[in-house]
Design a protein around this motif. Structure first.
Motif, PDB file in Angstrom:
ATOM      1  N   GLY A 156       0.808  -1.196   0.000  1.00 29.59           N
ATOM      2  CA  GLY A 156       0.000   0.000   0.000  1.00 29.59           C
ATOM      3  C   GLY A 156       0.846   1.252   0.000  1.00 29.59           C
ATOM      4  O   GLY A 156       2.027   1.234  -0.291  1.00 29.59           O
ATOM      5  N   LEU A 157       0.195   2.358   0.337  1.00 30.80           N
ATOM      6  CA  LEU A 157       0.876   3.631   0.255  1.00 30.80           C
ATOM      7  C   LEU A 157       1.247   4.191   1.620  1.00 30.80           C
ATOM      8  O   LEU A 157       1.416   5.391   1.773  1.00 30.80           O
ATOM      9  CB  LEU A 157       0.007   4.634  -0.514  1.00 30.80           C
ATOM     10  N   ASP A 158       1.388   3.335   2.612  1.00 29.19           N
ATOM     11  CA  ASP A 158       1.918   3.806   3.884  1.00 29.19           C
ATOM     12  C   ASP A 158       3.437   3.853   3.772  1.00 29.19           C
ATOM     13  O   ASP A 158       4.037   3.402   2.800  1.00 29.19           O
ATOM     14  CB  ASP A 158       1.471   2.915   5.041  1.00 29.19           C
ATOM     15  N   LEU A 159       4.102   4.420   4.761  1.00 25.57           N
ATOM     16  CA  LEU A 159       5.552   4.621   4.689  1.00 25.57           C
ATOM     17  C   LEU A 159       6.315   3.315   4.532  1.00 25.57           C
ATOM     18  O   LEU A 159       7.220   3.214   3.709  1.00 25.57           O
ATOM     19  CB  LEU A 159       6.042   5.372   5.938  1.00 25.57           C
ATOM     20  N   ALA A 160       5.942   2.296   5.288  1.00 24.76           N
ATOM     21  CA  ALA A 160       6.633   1.008   5.194  1.00 24.76           C
ATOM     22  C   ALA A 160       6.446   0.387   3.814  1.00 24.76           C
ATOM     23  O   ALA A 160       7.384  -0.180   3.242  1.00 24.76           O
ATOM     24  CB  ALA A 160       6.136   0.059   6.271  1.00 24.76           C
ATOM     25  N   GLY A 161       5.253   0.477   3.252  1.00 20.41           N
ATOM     26  CA  GLY A 161       5.000  -0.077   1.922  1.00 20.41           C
ATOM     27  C   GLY A 161       5.790   0.641   0.845  1.00 20.41           C
ATOM     28  O   GLY A 161       6.366   0.004  -0.045  1.00 20.41           O
TER      29      GLY A 161
END
Length: 91
Positions: A58-63
């Protein structure tokens, strides 16, 4: 969106690898093309290995960081393979 990030990171990874290792440097265009293809393959392979949370989480920081690392590594790896093959053929 994840694929686009992997492709861009792959292009950057290919150019960085070409800049760091002059023996596999094929010029900006070939470095970028090999990097783009390698970045796409790197993200796909990570997803197939069950690391989808890292490669396409996804588009979270980890992703996003996972996509950048996977794409950059894939781009650099494919450029290394292309460089080694082209150097072997030239000899």
């Amino acid at each position: 969106m994840e694929l686009i990030i992997s492709l861009i990171a792959g292009a950057l990874g290919g150019n960085v690898a070409g800049g760091l290792a002059k023996s596999i440097n094929q010029g900006a265009l070939v470095n970028s093309i090999a990097g783009i293809v390698g970045g796409g393959l790197g993200g796909t392979i990570l997803g197939a290995l069950g690391m989808g949370d890292v490669a396409g989480g996804g588009l979270d920081l980890a992703g996003i960081l996972g996509q950048v690392v996977g794409g950059g590594a894939g781009g650099g790896a494919l450029l290394a393979i292309v460089g080694l093959v082209r150097n072997a053929i030239a000899k």
